[in-house]
Design a protein around this motif. Structure first.
Motif, mmCIF file in Angstrom:
data_model
loop_
_atom_site.group_PDB
_atom_site.id
_atom_site.type_symbol
_atom_site.label_atom_id
_atom_site.label_comp_id
_atom_site.label_asym_id
_atom_site.label_seq_id
_atom_site.Cartn_x
_atom_site.Cartn_y
_atom_site.Cartn_z
ATOM 1 N N TYR A 148 0.830 -1.209 0.000
ATOM 2 C CA TYR A 148 0.000 0.000 0.000
ATOM 3 C C TYR A 148 0.866 1.260 0.000
ATOM 4 O O TYR A 148 0.606 2.213 -0.748
ATOM 5 C CB TYR A 148 -0.911 -0.041 1.231
ATOM 6 N N GLN A 149 1.898 1.258 0.822
ATOM 7 C CA GLN A 149 2.771 2.428 0.879
ATOM 8 C C GLN A 149 3.505 2.658 -0.443
ATOM 9 O O GLN A 149 3.664 3.809 -0.879
ATOM 10 C CB GLN A 149 3.768 2.279 2.027
ATOM 11 N N ARG A 150 3.931 1.582 -1.087
ATOM 12 C CA ARG A 150 4.583 1.730 -2.390
ATOM 13 C C ARG A 150 3.612 2.328 -3.403
ATOM 14 O O ARG A 150 3.978 3.226 -4.179
ATOM 15 C CB ARG A 150 5.111 0.370 -2.873
ATOM 16 N N ARG A 151 2.377 1.845 -3.404
ATOM 17 C CA ARG A 151 1.372 2.377 -4.325
ATOM 18 C C ARG A 151 1.070 3.842 -4.012
ATOM 19 O O ARG A 151 0.880 4.660 -4.927
ATOM 20 C CB ARG A 151 0.089 1.541 -4.229
ATOM 21 N N LEU A 152 1.010 4.147 -2.744
ATOM 22 C CA LEU A 152 0.702 5.514 -2.330
ATOM 23 C C LEU A 152 1.822 6.472 -2.742
ATOM 24 O O LEU A 152 1.557 7.601 -3.189
ATOM 25 C CB LEU A 152 0.500 5.556 -0.808
ATOM 26 N N ARG A 153 3.069 6.042 -2.626
ATOM 27 C CA ARG A 153 4.195 6.889 -3.058
ATOM 28 C C ARG A 153 4.138 7.155 -4.562
ATOM 29 O O ARG A 153 4.410 8.278 -5.015
ATOM 30 C CB ARG A 153 5.525 6.231 -2.675
ATOM 31 N N ARG A 154 3.779 6.127 -5.317
ATOM 32 C CA ARG A 154 3.676 6.320 -6.771
ATOM 33 C C ARG A 154 2.546 7.276 -7.126
ATOM 34 O O ARG A 154 2.646 8.062 -8.068
ATOM 35 C CB ARG A 154 3.466 4.967 -7.470
ATOM 36 N N GLN A 155 1.458 7.214 -6.366
ATOM 37 C CA GLN A 155 0.285 8.026 -6.653
ATOM 38 C C GLN A 155 0.457 9.475 -6.195
ATOM 39 O O GLN A 155 0.155 10.423 -6.936
ATOM 40 C CB GLN A 155 -0.944 7.422 -5.964
ATOM 41 N N ALA A 156 0.940 9.660 -4.958
ATOM 42 C CA ALA A 156 0.932 10.989 -4.351
ATOM 43 C C ALA A 156 2.309 11.604 -4.160
ATOM 44 O O ALA A 156 2.406 12.788 -3.828
ATOM 45 C CB ALA A 156 0.222 10.913 -2.996
ATOM 46 N N GLY A 157 3.340 10.813 -4.362
ATOM 47 C CA GLY A 157 4.685 11.316 -4.102
ATOM 48 C C GLY A 157 5.155 10.879 -2.720
ATOM 49 O O GLY A 157 4.358 10.596 -1.824
ATOM 50 N N ARG A 158 6.462 10.859 -2.545
ATOM 51 C CA ARG A 158 7.040 10.328 -1.317
ATOM 52 C C ARG A 158 6.645 11.145 -0.086
ATOM 53 O O ARG A 158 6.281 10.597 0.946
ATOM 54 C CB ARG A 158 8.565 10.270 -1.455
#
Length: 360
Positions: A148-158
């Protein structure tokens, strides 16, 4: 130890609940500024908080059919006639009124950025518990959290992803299945390996490992539920028909476990910098309501609303049963294990107040 006959019929539930009745304007009036900044509610655990992950895995433990969900218009996979604690918490914090299940294909990472549930009905702190009904083990829930965190970083930025993870409210409800579905059911062999006290210690150590794992992944504000009065679930009352009432042996186990959990949590607070960790006293809240049902206008605190309410859960609680009650609001339990939406909502208010005081 309770009898094999009694144990063999037991499945698990932990009654954890959360919610408030307030609308948006009321929320703005009483929620402190910190609560308004909660970007997401992130959920781990078992059927008390599973919002539908079991729908898409190969297990017999499902509730995505009527009459489950009848009071929200859809059987979503929640083991209730309506919404679960995380849903009410989310709504009270100004977030969506339904926390989506991570494995539900109808939702994407944009939805999960405001709330996500990794819980799986039937799981436990012990990996062996998840194997009983082939559900998602807790360690896998943690793996989903990493994904989930990897997907979230791709979507919203680190940076944005880091803020969501850091500032989210985490709700964890797990443990009952380890006793009722695992240890006392005598199917995994744990009863041969451990005395009940040793098994409590083992589970508490597993809980500490889990909490440390999500802390290292960025979680900082965590509400962790203790065990409920598991001997007072409708199935346990049914199995205790000869003596009548709740199974005190089970309730004593819950009390002992909760004392150990509290001690463990105190140690984590002192050893993990920045961790805010709140204990949710489900046991006391549950018994207070059972002993004083008129405070919520309840008429039945011993059987579930669905079917006979004495032993049905999952596929045994179905729309063909002619005995299901017309008004679940008069009942503490929806099926023989899980509370009604009304009770979830009532307990949520107490739980959320703890979160607001200690975490937000």
């Amino acid at each position: 130890m309770p009898s094999t006959t009694m144990a063999a019929a037991a499945l698990a539930v932990l009654v954890v609940a959360t919610a408030v009745f307030c609308g948006a304007e009321a929320r703005e009036a009483w929620l402190p500024p910190a609560a308004a900044k909660v970007p997401a509610v992130i959920v781990f655990g078992d059927s008390t908080v599973d919002t539908g992950n079991n729908n898409v895995i190969a297990t017999a433990l499902k509730s995505n059919f009527p009459p489950y969900g009848r009071d929200i218009g859809a059987a979503t996979g929640r083991f209730c006639n309506g919404r679960l604690p995380p849903d009410f918490i989310s709504e009270a914090l100004g977030l969506p009124p339904l926390v989506p299940a991570y494995l539900d294909p109808a939702y994407g990472i944009q939805d999960f950025a405001r709330g996500v549930c990794f819980a799986s009905a039937g799981t436990g702190l012990d990996n062996a518990t998840a194997g009983v009904l082939a559900v998602i083990p807790l360690w896998k829930e943690v793996e989903y959290f990493k994904e989930y965190q990897r997907r979230l970083r791709r979507q919203a930025g680190r940076a944005a992803a880091r803020r969501v993870v850091r500032d989210a409210l985490y709700v964890v409800s797990v443990g009952t299945n380890d006793f009722l579905e695992n240890y006392f059911l005598l199917v995994t062999g744990r009863f041969k390996q451990f005395t009940v006290g040793e098994f409590e210690d083992f589970l508490v150590a597993q809980a500490a490992e889990f909490l440390t794992a999500i802390y290292r992944l960025g979680a900082r504000r965590v509400a962790f539920a203790g065990l409920s009065a598991i001997g007072c679930l409708p199935l346990e009352r049914t199995l205790n028909a000869v003596r009548g009432g709740c199974i005190e042996e089970y309730n004593q186990v819950a009390r002992d476990y909760n004392v150990k959990v509290n001690a463990m949590m105190a140690e984590l607070r002192s050893s993990l910098p920045g961790l805010k960790l709140a204990y949710i006293p489900v046991y006391d809240d549950m018994l207070n309501l059972i002993n004083n049902p008129s405070t919520l206008g309840l008429e039945n605190v011993e059987q579930g609303c669905c079917a006979t309410g004495m032993f049905e859960m999952g596929y045994l609680c179905n729309e063909k049963s002619p005995l299901t009650c017309p008004d679940a609001d008069k009942y503490f339990f929806w099926d023989s294990f899980h509370p009604t939406e009304k009770v979830n909502r009532f307990f949520a208010n107490s739980t959320l107040q703890i979160c607001l005081k200690e975490l937000l």
